[in-house]
Design a protein around this motif. Sequence first.
Motif, mmCIF file in Angstrom:
data_model
loop_
_atom_site.group_PDB
_atom_site.id
_atom_site.type_symbol
_atom_site.label_atom_id
_atom_site.label_comp_id
_atom_site.label_asym_id
_atom_site.label_seq_id
_atom_site.Cartn_x
_atom_site.Cartn_y
_atom_site.Cartn_z
ATOM 1 N N ALA A 17 -29.805 21.064 -11.294
ATOM 2 C CA ALA A 17 -30.500 19.845 -11.722
ATOM 3 C C ALA A 17 -30.206 19.509 -13.171
ATOM 4 C CB ALA A 17 -32.010 20.018 -11.510
ATOM 5 N N LEU A 18 -30.164 20.541 -14.030
ATOM 6 C CA LEU A 18 -29.858 20.316 -15.441
ATOM 7 C C LEU A 18 -28.445 19.779 -15.634
ATOM 8 C CD1 LEU A 18 -30.807 20.575 -18.342
ATOM 9 C CD2 LEU A 18 -29.952 22.943 -18.347
ATOM 10 N N ALA A 19 -27.505 20.305 -14.863
ATOM 11 C CA ALA A 19 -26.116 19.801 -14.957
ATOM 12 C C ALA A 19 -26.023 18.349 -14.526
ATOM 13 C CB ALA A 19 -25.207 20.688 -14.089
ATOM 14 N N ALA A 20 -26.807 18.012 -13.486
ATOM 15 C CA ALA A 20 -26.805 16.620 -13.020
ATOM 16 C C ALA A 20 -27.339 15.690 -14.084
ATOM 17 C CB ALA A 20 -27.635 16.518 -11.727
ATOM 18 N N CYS A 21 -28.395 16.167 -14.802
ATOM 19 C CA CYS A 21 -28.937 15.323 -15.902
ATOM 20 C C CYS A 21 -27.926 15.128 -17.001
ATOM 21 C CB CYS A 21 -30.212 15.986 -16.450
ATOM 22 S SG CYS A 21 -31.613 15.916 -15.309
ATOM 23 N N ASN A 22 -27.205 16.178 -17.333
ATOM 24 C CA ASN A 22 -26.182 16.051 -18.405
ATOM 25 C C ASN A 22 -25.088 15.078 -18.000
ATOM 26 O OD1 ASN A 22 -27.536 17.825 -20.041
ATOM 27 N ND2 ASN A 22 -26.423 19.639 -19.273
ATOM 28 N N ASP A 23 -24.674 15.126 -16.738
ATOM 29 C CA ASP A 23 -23.636 14.176 -16.271
ATOM 30 C C ASP A 23 -24.155 12.753 -16.335
ATOM 31 O OD1 ASP A 23 -21.947 16.237 -15.841
ATOM 32 O OD2 ASP A 23 -22.322 16.394 -13.660
ATOM 33 N N GLY A 24 -25.442 12.592 -15.993
ATOM 34 C CA GLY A 24 -26.001 11.232 -16.043
ATOM 35 C C GLY A 24 -26.033 10.685 -17.450
ATOM 36 N N ASN A 25 -26.377 11.533 -18.434
ATOM 37 C CA ASN A 25 -26.391 11.085 -19.830
ATOM 38 C C ASN A 25 -24.997 10.704 -20.298
ATOM 39 O OD1 ASN A 25 -29.130 11.477 -19.984
ATOM 40 N ND2 ASN A 25 -28.963 13.597 -20.753
ATOM 41 N N ALA A 26 -24.014 11.508 -19.847
ATOM 42 C CA ALA A 26 -22.631 11.208 -20.242
ATOM 43 C C ALA A 26 -22.190 9.863 -19.707
ATOM 44 C CB ALA A 26 -21.702 12.318 -19.757
ATOM 45 N N HIS A 27 -22.527 9.548 -18.459
ATOM 46 C CA HIS A 27 -22.155 8.247 -17.898
ATOM 47 C C HIS A 27 -22.860 7.106 -18.619
ATOM 48 C CE1 HIS A 27 -19.633 9.698 -14.707
ATOM 49 N NE2 HIS A 27 -20.592 10.523 -14.233
ATOM 50 N N THR A 28 -24.106 7.367 -19.023
ATOM 51 C CA THR A 28 -24.854 6.322 -19.753
ATOM 52 C C THR A 28 -24.201 6.018 -21.095
ATOM 53 O OG1 THR A 28 -26.891 7.039 -18.696
ATOM 54 C CG2 THR A 28 -27.114 5.697 -20.697
ATOM 55 N N GLU A 29 -23.740 7.064 -21.797
ATOM 56 C CA GLU A 29 -23.074 6.854 -23.087
ATOM 57 C C GLU A 29 -21.770 6.089 -22.903
ATOM 58 O OE1 GLU A 29 -22.621 10.633 -24.780
ATOM 59 O OE2 GLU A 29 -24.756 10.911 -25.246
ATOM 60 N N ASN A 30 -21.039 6.405 -21.813
ATOM 61 C CA ASN A 30 -19.777 5.686 -21.573
ATOM 62 C C ASN A 30 -20.030 4.214 -21.312
ATOM 63 O OD1 ASN A 30 -18.293 7.996 -21.923
ATOM 64 N ND2 ASN A 30 -18.284 8.551 -19.733
ATOM 65 N N ARG A 31 -21.123 3.919 -20.573
ATOM 66 C CA ARG A 31 -21.419 2.511 -20.305
ATOM 67 C C ARG A 31 -21.877 1.797 -21.573
ATOM 68 N NH1 ARG A 31 -23.752 4.678 -15.552
ATOM 69 N NH2 ARG A 31 -25.836 4.551 -16.504
ATOM 70 N N ALA A 32 -22.493 2.511 -22.503
ATOM 71 C CA ALA A 32 -22.977 1.884 -23.742
ATOM 72 C C ALA A 32 -21.852 1.580 -24.708
ATOM 73 C CB ALA A 32 -24.000 2.799 -24.400
ATOM 74 N N GLN A 33 -20.714 2.212 -24.589
ATOM 75 C CA GLN A 33 -19.589 1.989 -25.477
ATOM 76 C C GLN A 33 -18.370 1.561 -24.659
ATOM 77 O OE1 GLN A 33 -19.009 5.538 -27.744
ATOM 78 N NE2 GLN A 33 -20.894 5.281 -28.937
ATOM 79 N N PRO A 34 -18.354 0.271 -24.253
ATOM 80 C CA PRO A 34 -17.217 -0.208 -23.459
ATOM 81 C C PRO A 34 -15.955 -0.230 -24.313
ATOM 82 C CG PRO A 34 -18.608 -2.037 -24.127
ATOM 83 C CD PRO A 34 -19.334 -0.786 -24.524
ATOM 84 N N PRO A 35 -14.783 -0.286 -23.702
ATOM 85 C CA PRO A 35 -13.524 -0.322 -24.464
ATOM 86 C C PRO A 35 -13.383 -1.623 -25.254
ATOM 87 C CG PRO A 35 -13.122 -0.703 -22.126
ATOM 88 C CD PRO A 35 -14.560 -0.270 -22.239
ATOM 89 N N ALA A 36 -12.622 -1.590 -26.402
ATOM 90 C CA ALA A 36 -12.420 -2.782 -27.249
ATOM 91 C C ALA A 36 -11.711 -3.877 -26.468
ATOM 92 C CB ALA A 36 -11.603 -2.405 -28.490
ATOM 93 N N ARG A 37 -12.186 -5.103 -26.662
ATOM 94 C CA ARG A 37 -11.633 -6.248 -25.939
ATOM 95 C C ARG A 37 -10.433 -6.813 -26.703
ATOM 96 N NH1 ARG A 37 -14.168 -9.478 -22.123
ATOM 97 N NH2 ARG A 37 -13.137 -11.482 -21.728
ATOM 98 N N ALA A 38 -9.368 -7.130 -25.995
ATOM 99 C CA ALA A 38 -8.173 -7.708 -26.614
ATOM 100 C C ALA A 38 -8.409 -9.184 -26.910
ATOM 101 C CB ALA A 38 -6.964 -7.547 -25.700
ATOM 102 N N VAL A 39 -8.057 -9.603 -28.115
ATOM 103 C CA VAL A 39 -8.239 -11.003 -28.511
ATOM 104 C C VAL A 39 -6.992 -11.505 -29.230
ATOM 105 C CG1 VAL A 39 -10.748 -10.913 -28.705
ATOM 106 C CG2 VAL A 39 -9.328 -10.311 -30.684
ATOM 107 N N VAL A 40 -6.832 -12.844 -29.193
ATOM 108 C CA VAL A 40 -5.787 -13.551 -29.941
ATOM 109 C C VAL A 40 -6.458 -14.231 -31.119
ATOM 110 C CG1 VAL A 40 -4.049 -15.363 -29.886
ATOM 111 C CG2 VAL A 40 -4.379 -13.900 -27.882
ATOM 112 N N ALA A 312 -9.236 -4.176 -39.302
ATOM 113 C CA ALA A 312 -9.290 -2.733 -39.540
ATOM 114 C C ALA A 312 -10.331 -2.059 -38.654
ATOM 115 C CB ALA A 312 -9.581 -2.453 -41.013
ATOM 116 N N SER A 313 -11.533 -2.638 -38.579
ATOM 117 C CA SER A 313 -12.614 -2.014 -37.824
ATOM 118 C C SER A 313 -12.792 -2.585 -36.432
ATOM 119 C CB SER A 313 -13.930 -2.159 -38.606
ATOM 120 O OG SER A 313 -14.287 -3.534 -38.726
ATOM 121 N N GLY A 314 -12.262 -3.779 -36.173
ATOM 122 C CA GLY A 314 -12.462 -4.430 -34.879
ATOM 123 C C GLY A 314 -13.803 -5.109 -34.753
#
Length: 364
Positions: A17-40, A312-314
Amino acid sequence: MRRPLVPFVAVPLFALALAACNDGNAHTENRAQPPARAVVVETVKFVARTPERSFVGSVRPRIESDLGFRVAGKIAERLVQQGQAVTRGQALARLDPTDLALQKEQAEAELAAAQINLNTSEAQDKRSLDLRRSGWATQAAVDQQLARTADARGRLDRAKRALELAVNQLAYSTLVSDVDGVVTATLAEPGQVVASGTPVVRVARAGEREAVVAVPEALIERVRTGQASVSLWSNANRRYEAKLREFAASADPATRTFQARFTIQNADDGVVIGMTATVTVGEPASARVARLPISALYSEGRGPSVFLVDEASGDLTLRPVAVEGYEGRDVLVSGGIADGDKVVALGVHKLDASQKVRVVEVRS
């Protein structure tokens, strides 16, 4: 007796159960920081709202004269070539002087005969007056003699003027330049018989140089009121100030354009007659604006804005702007941004100021 196995089974379940919670937190962090969007992005550059207009023409002298003989005759020799510099009083061409010399000799003979006739008549006046005092001549005879003397004196004056005219005409058989300048064209050749006033040599007067261009009627007002400069194709990096001196009163019937002549200020030896020149005309006091594509504007009901990008920072910054107007697919921005800023040019309504972006293309 056997011991119960329940506590030992609960420990693995808790770990899972603890491992499942850690995986869930990791997925939440990934969703909170989406990849940088390409712009012109497009680089902001402020320019005059009314762009400069350029016209291609040629360098011409302010005064260019066709010179010809003041008497008719056959050209005996031409003494200059096209492109040759000439000075005031320099001979350019000569006519065959034979007939003019004969006319001068005839005038001299007429003058001599008139002088002799006057001398004879004045001597006769003296004798007539002596006879009148002695009573051997009437007053009418004396008056007639005095009239003949007056006529002889007038004939002498006419003969003097005729000789002066013949001398002048003989002098006119040599065509001379009345100014310092450059020969721009030779219009007659030796052996050619020309009438009085027929152009023989074209001379451009030394001094002011002008750029002559053709202006379409849609740009007449801009040319008349704008600030002008001239550059030469031989040295495009050098610009000369120019001033409109003459504008044609009517259009050319073939091209429907108006000829404009701009005086080149402080023209040096590098400004040669016949060179190709570009006349650039701009507004004297035109507002400066930045031209951006309309797709760069973003609006949430609080006025137009644009997204500025920190390469520089995006990071994105939503910046309100002052819009001066629209021209075609461009928006004219007069304030809110500065030269050199990077503005997102496409897809601004899919962006959020909290997003990170990466620049894939920079337009200038």
